[in-house]
Design an enzyme around this catalytic site. Sequence first.
Site, PDB file in Angstrom:
ATOM      1  N   ARG A  65     -15.642 120.469  -6.164  1.00  0.00           N
ATOM      2  CA  ARG A  65     -16.612 121.066  -7.091  1.00  0.00           C
ATOM      3  C   ARG A  65     -17.805 120.155  -7.359  1.00  0.00           C
ATOM      4  O   ARG A  65     -18.965 120.576  -7.243  1.00  0.00           O
ATOM      5  CB  ARG A  65     -15.935 121.389  -8.436  1.00  0.00           C
ATOM      6  CG  ARG A  65     -15.117 122.648  -8.441  1.00  0.00           C
ATOM      7  CD  ARG A  65     -13.940 122.491  -9.387  1.00  0.00           C
ATOM      8  NE  ARG A  65     -13.021 121.568  -8.770  1.00  0.00           N
ATOM      9  CZ  ARG A  65     -12.027 121.961  -7.954  1.00  0.00           C
ATOM     10  NH1 ARG A  65     -11.801 123.221  -7.784  1.00  0.00           N
ATOM     11  NH2 ARG A  65     -11.258 121.077  -7.356  1.00  0.00           N
ATOM     12  N   THR A  66     -17.543 118.913  -7.734  1.00  0.00           N
ATOM     13  CA  THR A  66     -18.628 118.030  -8.185  1.00  0.00           C
ATOM     14  C   THR A  66     -19.583 117.728  -7.032  1.00  0.00           C
ATOM     15  O   THR A  66     -20.804 117.824  -7.188  1.00  0.00           O
ATOM     16  CB  THR A  66     -18.039 116.726  -8.762  1.00  0.00           C
ATOM     17  OG1 THR A  66     -17.003 117.067  -9.677  1.00  0.00           O
ATOM     18  CG2 THR A  66     -19.099 115.913  -9.464  1.00  0.00           C
ATOM     19  N   LYS A  93     -15.345  99.234   7.598  1.00  0.00           N
ATOM     20  CA  LYS A  93     -15.445  97.974   8.348  1.00  0.00           C
ATOM     21  C   LYS A  93     -15.499  96.785   7.396  1.00  0.00           C
ATOM     22  O   LYS A  93     -15.758  95.662   7.824  1.00  0.00           O
ATOM     23  CB  LYS A  93     -16.709  97.977   9.212  1.00  0.00           C
ATOM     24  CG  LYS A  93     -16.781  99.111  10.210  1.00  0.00           C
ATOM     25  CD  LYS A  93     -18.131  99.071  10.933  1.00  0.00           C
ATOM     26  CE  LYS A  93     -18.415 100.375  11.636  1.00  0.00           C
ATOM     27  NZ  LYS A  93     -19.835 100.509  11.999  1.00  0.00           N
ATOM     28  N   ARG A 115     -19.309 108.859  -7.273  1.00  0.00           N
ATOM     29  CA  ARG A 115     -17.908 109.009  -7.705  1.00  0.00           C
ATOM     30  C   ARG A 115     -17.122 107.847  -7.121  1.00  0.00           C
ATOM     31  O   ARG A 115     -17.255 107.539  -5.929  1.00  0.00           O
ATOM     32  CB  ARG A 115     -17.310 110.328  -7.236  1.00  0.00           C
ATOM     33  CG  ARG A 115     -15.788 110.354  -7.484  1.00  0.00           C
ATOM     34  CD  ARG A 115     -15.167 111.695  -7.309  1.00  0.00           C
ATOM     35  NE  ARG A 115     -15.524 112.595  -8.384  1.00  0.00           N
ATOM     36  CZ  ARG A 115     -14.894 113.752  -8.618  1.00  0.00           C
ATOM     37  NH1 ARG A 115     -13.903 114.138  -7.838  1.00  0.00           N
ATOM     38  NH2 ARG A 115     -15.267 114.532  -9.603  1.00  0.00           N
ATOM     39  N   HIS A 143     -16.496 111.436 -16.963  1.00  0.00           N
ATOM     40  CA  HIS A 143     -16.986 112.436 -16.003  1.00  0.00           C
ATOM     41  C   HIS A 143     -17.995 113.290 -16.787  1.00  0.00           C
ATOM     42  O   HIS A 143     -17.723 114.422 -17.173  1.00  0.00           O
ATOM     43  CB  HIS A 143     -15.807 113.278 -15.520  1.00  0.00           C
ATOM     44  CG  HIS A 143     -16.088 114.134 -14.317  1.00  0.00           C
ATOM     45  ND1 HIS A 143     -17.351 114.358 -13.827  1.00  0.00           N
ATOM     46  CD2 HIS A 143     -15.240 114.850 -13.518  1.00  0.00           C
ATOM     47  CE1 HIS A 143     -17.270 115.164 -12.772  1.00  0.00           C
ATOM     48  NE2 HIS A 143     -16.007 115.465 -12.559  1.00  0.00           N
TER      49      HIS A 143
HETATM   50  N1   CP Z   1     -13.608 118.989 -11.732  1.00  0.00           N
HETATM   51  C1   CP Z   1     -13.788 118.138 -10.682  1.00  0.00           C
HETATM   52  O1   CP Z   1     -14.271 117.020 -10.845  1.00  0.00           O
HETATM   53  O2   CP Z   1     -13.423 118.660  -9.484  1.00  0.00           O
HETATM   54  P1   CP Z   1     -13.608 117.895  -8.082  1.00  0.00           P
HETATM   55  O3   CP Z   1     -12.685 116.703  -8.108  1.00  0.00           O
HETATM   56  O4   CP Z   1     -13.241 118.901  -7.036  1.00  0.00           O
HETATM   57  O5   CP Z   1     -15.032 117.452  -7.991  1.00  0.00           O
END
Ligand code: CP
Length: 316
Positions: A65-66, A93, A115, A143
């Site tokens: 999603r993100t 590497k 992320r 988040h």
């Molecule tokens: N909600 C969320 O962060 O989903 P993803 O890990 O798929 O990005």
Amino acid sequence: MSSIPEDYQFNQKHLLGLADYSKEDILYVLEQAKTFREILDRPVPKIPTLRDKTIVNLFYENSTRTRLSFELAQKRMGADVVNFSASTSSTKKGESLKDTIRNISSMKIDMVVCRHESPGVPNFLTQCVDASILNAGDGAHEHPTQALLDMFTMQQIHPDLTGKKIAIIGDISHSRVVRSNIMGLVKIGAEVVICGPKTFMPKFIEQMGCTISYNLEETLAWCDIAMALRIQLERQDHTPGLFPSLREYHDLFGIRMEHLEKYPDFKIMHPGPINRGVELESDVADSDRAVILDQVTNGVAVRMAVLYLLSGGNRV
Ligand code: CP
């Protein structure tokens, strides 16, 4: 916009977490996101606002999603987008994070969406490069765009969240989503109860302004919105045995169809990905009480708003 002072100005360069954002910053992002949500419903959902910007999506951890919604938001706004995935990069590497980001930055990048499994990495990146840094999830820390899209979705149900009763249920101790949501929701005046097994409750979490419950029935009877969190089995390597079995977890803390019948008012959210049959009975996830796919749609609009504001935009 009544809660935002006339002379308010959005002055943030980064989005590292909602800890750094004021109530006005949060309400302003949510207000701006409404315009972007309308743009997404147009026959051609594109605006050229970021056409002079180059953005890298730096993902060291899996995401559906993100990652996709950030990329879609960037492309809808005309940005040049490059995607970095640790698993196919020179990280394999042995290249360090600092060298990686400094090399990428040398290609003239304006914004970095990151992320990473380690808390604090987005903050570290601000010390390495001059670009705006957006945290797309750092370990169990924050988040922020998830919490913003969650609050936006809650506002679609209850436009004024002041005093609204929000329950967040599940694996609290491993969740960055819950930390960002508690910080954001408390700042904008909602009441937050977190609910789950004692083994999933971090010490001192109530100091963030929420209340703890260990009773799902009481929590569902109380709340306007219930957000279930994923059981993060992959983060429990160091602390096995937090609950006896997934089945027992579902029996005690899973939201089931019987709850929807018994408590007819609350809506259901989940940040995804869902463990069907664990946090939510499968029929609950697909029911008309769930707004889980609305959260995903809204994620694109909210991320457009954040990208726009951090790129120096003021008003749409
Ligand atoms: N909600 C969320 O962060 O989903 P993803 O890990 O798929 O990005």
